[in-house]
Write a protein that holds these residues in place. Structure first.
Motif, PDB file in Angstrom:
ATOM      1  N   CYS A  15      66.876 -48.713 -39.388  1.00  0.00           N
ATOM      2  CA  CYS A  15      66.060 -49.503 -38.353  1.00  0.00           C
ATOM      3  C   CYS A  15      64.895 -49.713 -39.269  1.00  0.00           C
ATOM      4  O   CYS A  15      64.377 -48.981 -39.863  1.00  0.00           O
ATOM      5  N   ILE A  17      60.869 -51.080 -38.926  1.00  0.00           N
ATOM      6  CA  ILE A  17      60.061 -50.989 -38.261  1.00  0.00           C
ATOM      7  C   ILE A  17      58.724 -51.664 -38.986  1.00  0.00           C
ATOM      8  O   ILE A  17      58.457 -51.128 -39.934  1.00  0.00           O
ATOM      9  N   GLU A  18      57.999 -52.607 -38.226  1.00  0.00           N
ATOM     10  CA  GLU A  18      56.860 -53.340 -39.121  1.00  0.00           C
ATOM     11  C   GLU A  18      55.738 -53.118 -38.196  1.00  0.00           C
ATOM     12  O   GLU A  18      55.937 -53.094 -36.867  1.00  0.00           O
ATOM     13  N   SER A  19      54.535 -53.081 -38.895  1.00  0.00           N
ATOM     14  CA  SER A  19      53.443 -52.944 -38.109  1.00  0.00           C
ATOM     15  C   SER A  19      52.378 -54.038 -38.742  1.00  0.00           C
ATOM     16  O   SER A  19      52.136 -54.496 -39.878  1.00  0.00           O
TER      17      SER A  19
END
Length: 175
Positions: A15, A17-19
């Motif tokens: 998976c 996940i970007e921030s």
């Protein structure tokens, strides 16, 4: 630390996940399993119903199965996995523990233990001819000295060919 809320992961696997965090800043993200249901708080004097969707899963493959034909905890291939329910006892006293379980043909025989209120109820998983062929099994009794929050877990002691699916656990007041 900030709590960002719940996020539903539809399937296991990688998976991304970007921030949009600040440049050069360090961001730590911790994902913890959450139950898919609601807190279990029974009415005084009534049975405590621990539905499969109200547990939190600790493990790798075990999960809640929302398919209307299932509505259970399943995919229990790893004996290290286990479900945990948090619930509140509204009325102190003695309760009969009833497990609704299913197990595939030829896959019964695993040894497991249900733990709650300082009690450990060991049992052998029954072959029901199919994982969604549900039977109710009385595991024994537990006593709650006072009304208070509690926790219940079911853990595998020795895996046979298969483990089991669990639909619900009911703690029924003993008259």
């Amino acid at each position: 630390p900030d709590h960002l809320g719940k996020f539903y992961m539809k399937k296991a696997g990688p998976c991304v996940i970007e921030s949009n965090g600040t440049a050069g800043g360090v961001i730590a993200l911790r994902l913890v399993p959450a139950c898919e249901g609601k807190p279990v708080v029974p009415e005084k004097g009534k049975a405590i119903e621990l539905d499969a969707r109200d547990c939190r899963i600790s493990g790798v493959t075990l999960r809640y199965e929302p398919n209307p034909k299932k509505l259970c905890i399943g995919f229990w291939g790893n004996p290290e996995d286990y479900p945990v329910w948090n619930y509140t006892v509204a009325t102190a006293g003695k309760y009969e523990v009833i497990l609704t379980q299913g197990c595939g043909r030829g896959a019964g025989g695993s040894k497991a233990v249900l733990e709650t209120a300082g009690a450990s109820l060991e049992f052998t998983v029954k072959d029901t001819g199919g994982y969604q062929n549900w039977i109710d099994v009385s595991l024994g009794e537990v006593t709650f000295a006072k009304a208070a929050p509690q926790q219940l877990s079911v853990k595998v002691l020795k895996k046979a060919r298969g483990i089991m699916d669990i639909r619900r656990i009911v703690l029924k007041p003993v008259e």
